[in-house]
Structures are given as structure tokens and as C-alpha cells.
Design a protein around this motif. Sequence first.
Motif, mmCIF file in Angstrom:
data_model
loop_
_atom_site.group_PDB
_atom_site.id
_atom_site.type_symbol
_atom_site.label_atom_id
_atom_site.label_comp_id
_atom_site.label_asym_id
_atom_site.label_seq_id
_atom_site.Cartn_x
_atom_site.Cartn_y
_atom_site.Cartn_z
ATOM 1 N N PHE A 106 15.675 -7.416 18.406
ATOM 2 C CA PHE A 106 14.313 -7.968 18.428
ATOM 3 C C PHE A 106 14.131 -9.011 17.328
ATOM 4 C CE2 PHE A 106 10.266 -6.990 16.064
ATOM 5 C CZ PHE A 106 9.430 -7.835 16.782
ATOM 6 N N VAL A 107 14.587 -8.703 16.122
ATOM 7 C CA VAL A 107 14.426 -9.642 15.003
ATOM 8 C C VAL A 107 15.241 -10.912 15.241
ATOM 9 C CG1 VAL A 107 14.901 -9.969 12.542
ATOM 10 C CG2 VAL A 107 13.842 -7.844 13.344
ATOM 11 N N ARG A 108 16.457 -10.772 15.769
ATOM 12 C CA ARG A 108 17.272 -11.957 16.063
ATOM 13 C C ARG A 108 16.600 -12.845 17.104
ATOM 14 N NH1 ARG A 108 21.566 -8.170 15.943
ATOM 15 N NH2 ARG A 108 21.579 -8.077 18.230
ATOM 16 N N ALA A 109 15.966 -12.232 18.078
ATOM 17 C CA ALA A 109 15.349 -12.996 19.159
ATOM 18 C C ALA A 109 14.041 -13.662 18.750
ATOM 19 C CB ALA A 109 15.101 -12.081 20.364
ATOM 20 N N THR A 110 13.349 -13.102 17.775
ATOM 21 C CA THR A 110 11.992 -13.567 17.462
ATOM 22 C C THR A 110 11.811 -14.072 16.032
ATOM 23 O OG1 THR A 110 11.316 -11.337 16.780
ATOM 24 C CG2 THR A 110 11.042 -11.908 19.117
ATOM 25 N N ASP A 111 12.789 -13.847 15.162
ATOM 26 C CA ASP A 111 12.655 -14.160 13.728
ATOM 27 C C ASP A 111 11.498 -13.395 13.093
ATOM 28 O OD1 ASP A 111 14.805 -15.967 13.663
ATOM 29 O OD2 ASP A 111 13.523 -17.586 14.413
ATOM 30 N N TYR A 112 11.196 -12.231 13.608
ATOM 31 C CA TYR A 112 10.081 -11.429 13.094
ATOM 32 C C TYR A 112 10.371 -10.955 11.675
ATOM 33 C CZ TYR A 112 6.455 -7.848 12.838
ATOM 34 O OH TYR A 112 5.368 -7.095 12.464
ATOM 35 N N VAL A 113 9.337 -10.953 10.850
ATOM 36 C CA VAL A 113 9.429 -10.466 9.472
ATOM 37 C C VAL A 113 8.520 -9.243 9.358
ATOM 38 C CG1 VAL A 113 9.078 -10.993 7.032
ATOM 39 C CG2 VAL A 113 9.887 -12.779 8.599
ATOM 40 N N THR A 114 9.073 -8.128 8.965
ATOM 41 C CA THR A 114 8.302 -6.887 8.923
ATOM 42 C C THR A 114 7.352 -6.850 7.726
ATOM 43 O OG1 THR A 114 9.996 -5.744 7.641
ATOM 44 C CG2 THR A 114 10.164 -5.616 10.054
ATOM 45 N N THR A 115 6.439 -5.891 7.796
ATOM 46 C CA THR A 115 5.461 -5.712 6.723
ATOM 47 C C THR A 115 6.141 -5.511 5.375
ATOM 48 O OG1 THR A 115 3.910 -4.693 8.284
ATOM 49 C CG2 THR A 115 3.540 -4.275 5.949
ATOM 50 N N SER A 116 7.195 -4.702 5.340
ATOM 51 C CA SER A 116 7.861 -4.404 4.068
ATOM 52 C C SER A 116 8.585 -5.606 3.481
ATOM 53 C CB SER A 116 8.864 -3.261 4.260
ATOM 54 O OG SER A 116 8.200 -2.081 4.622
ATOM 55 N N GLU A 117 8.832 -6.617 4.314
ATOM 56 C CA GLU A 117 9.521 -7.814 3.841
ATOM 57 C C GLU A 117 8.554 -8.902 3.380
ATOM 58 O OE1 GLU A 117 13.399 -8.371 6.433
ATOM 59 O OE2 GLU A 117 11.747 -7.692 7.710
ATOM 60 N N ARG A 118 7.270 -8.599 3.424
ATOM 61 C CA ARG A 118 6.260 -9.568 3.000
ATOM 62 C C ARG A 118 5.546 -9.071 1.750
ATOM 63 N NH1 ARG A 118 2.996 -9.379 8.559
ATOM 64 N NH2 ARG A 118 4.793 -9.113 9.942
ATOM 65 N N ALA A 119 5.157 -9.980 0.891
ATOM 66 C CA ALA A 119 4.381 -9.608 -0.289
ATOM 67 C C ALA A 119 2.963 -9.229 0.128
ATOM 68 C CB ALA A 119 4.344 -10.771 -1.280
ATOM 69 N N VAL A 120 2.392 -8.240 -0.543
ATOM 70 C CA VAL A 120 1.025 -7.801 -0.265
ATOM 71 C C VAL A 120 0.041 -8.795 -0.857
ATOM 72 C CG1 VAL A 120 -0.667 -5.972 -0.674
ATOM 73 C CG2 VAL A 120 1.717 -5.388 -0.194
ATOM 74 N N ASP A 121 -1.012 -9.098 -0.119
ATOM 75 C CA ASP A 121 -2.047 -10.023 -0.554
ATOM 76 C C ASP A 121 -2.898 -9.352 -1.630
ATOM 77 O OD1 ASP A 121 -4.111 -11.797 -0.910
ATOM 78 O OD2 ASP A 121 -4.713 -11.866 1.199
ATOM 79 N N ARG A 122 -2.805 -9.836 -2.845
ATOM 80 C CA ARG A 122 -3.550 -9.244 -3.957
ATOM 81 C C ARG A 122 -5.056 -9.335 -3.740
ATOM 82 N NH1 ARG A 122 -2.274 -8.043 -9.446
ATOM 83 N NH2 ARG A 122 -0.163 -8.869 -9.125
ATOM 84 N N ALA A 123 -5.517 -10.411 -3.124
ATOM 85 C CA ALA A 123 -6.951 -10.561 -2.888
ATOM 86 C C ALA A 123 -7.464 -9.506 -1.903
ATOM 87 C CB ALA A 123 -7.250 -11.962 -2.364
#
Length: 286
Positions: free
Chosen positions: A57-74
Motif C-alpha cells: 500500500f505504501v509503495r503504491a500510494t507514498d502514504y506517510v503514517t501518523t507515527s511518521e509525521r511530527a505532531v502539530d504543537r498548535a
Amino acid sequence: MSLVVPDYCARSVSIPAGRFVMGSDDHYPEEAPARWVDVGAFDMDATTVTNDEFAAFVRATDYVTTSERAVDRAAHPDMPDAFYVPGSLVFRMTAHPVRLDDPGQWWAFVPGACWRHPEGPTSRLVGRGDHPVVHVSYLDAMAYADWAGKRLPTEAEWEYAASSATDPSQTEDGEINIWRGAFPHQNERTSSAPFTMSARSDAPSTSGLVNMLGNVWEWTSDTLITPKKIGCCAPDANMHHPAARVLKGGSYLCADSYCRRYRPAARIGYDEKSATGHIGFRCVSA
């Protein structure tokens, strides 16, 4: 460019319509009341989604999971500073017995932990291609399901399927992946990661479903309104909203001395934007 969904996304078990007793009056309060529920027919994946399947799925879509993203401090201004970098919650055995009312003693937020690196940035998925994918949030699971042309099960669908697929002797004979030994410092099966096992490690039930109990908690589409304390199976630190999605099935951390939630009726809630090393999912379709 059109995407080709792999054949394994279509492997499923047909669950006929039926009526069953949902919930329990004999265990944890959040499971009550026991009541009759009607469920329509649906198809359910035989197993939880594996690392290999999620990787496709990730190879087909380049999806980035929640854990791979920084949390929005605001959006979340009150968290500890360490939580604002990409990462996820990782289970770590303790060196000795500890009080069981503080999950923070065996959970740690690890920067760089994600589905690709289950214990942190130096860990890998070698030998775990057929293990359930973990460190996926409800939002991640929804994205995969959409790509596969499926959806997440409702809580009633999941419990109905599990009720028909569960053999009580499995827990007695050691066939399901729950904690066996003194939690959280002594595990008779393993002394180190991985704590997950193959999504196909259990023999299929008569219905064809595999590992409905133990191994990893599974996301459902239903909302559970809970207080900030979400239950025994994850710490409060990553819980920011009163609305949580229902998780079913228990995990490798369920122990008789700590968390007897490896039953179809058991349920906990967790923030849909959060992830841990003991949460996965399986899909259904109408």
C-alpha cells in the motif's frame, strides 16, 4: 495512474447475517450491558493486515503514517516536548515486578518508532513480513482500507465474527498470543521483541478467521466516549480527546494477572490519531 490492488487484499471470509448477544455483564464495566444485536452479512479479512501487505500500500500510494509525521504543537499544546517529533509508543519489558496501575512503566514514546521500525529507528522488519502491521492509527487503517476497496468493521461486526470464530480452548492450550508469565517483566514465550507473531500463527477457526484474539488489538469504526483514562492497555499520555475509536480482541500484552481482555466482548477506546506497537487492524466489505 491506476493502482492495481494485490490479490491478497481480496482474501476474506463470508460472514452470514445473524443475531447474537453483544457485550457482557460479567467482566469489565465498559462491556455492559449484554444485549441482542442483529448483524447483516459481510466479508471479513481472514487475518489482520500484515507488514508486507501494508508495505505494498505504501509503495503504491507514498502514504506517510501518523507515527511518521511530527505532531502539530498548535493543535496539541499541552504534551511533553518529546512528543512533538515523529515516533510512537513502544512496549518495553521491565527488569523486575512493578505496580500494574501505571502503564507508563512499560510504555515509552520512542522517536523514530513506526510501522517500518517497530522498536525504534534501528529496528527492522526482517523476518516479520507476515506479522501484523503495528504503529498504525485509525486514520492509517482507514487509508489502507479505502485503497483496498474495503472498510473497517463496526464493533458489532467484529464481535459477531469473533464470537463465532473463537474456541475457548485456544487460551488454555496456549495457541493465541497473549502474555504468559508474570507481567510485565517475565514472558514465557520471549524475553525481547518481536512480541507480535505471524498473523497466520493460529490455526484458522471453522469460519476461516485467524487470530481474532490476542496478538494485536484491532481498530473498528465505532466511537467510544471515554474519560481521559482509557483502560489498562495503554498510557494516558497520548490520549487527548474524549472521543476514541473502539479497539477489539486484546493483544500480546493481555495477561491473566493484568488484562483479561482477550475475549470477543472486551473493548477499549483509543485516540484515532494515535498509534502503539500493539494495535493493528483487519478490513471488511459489504
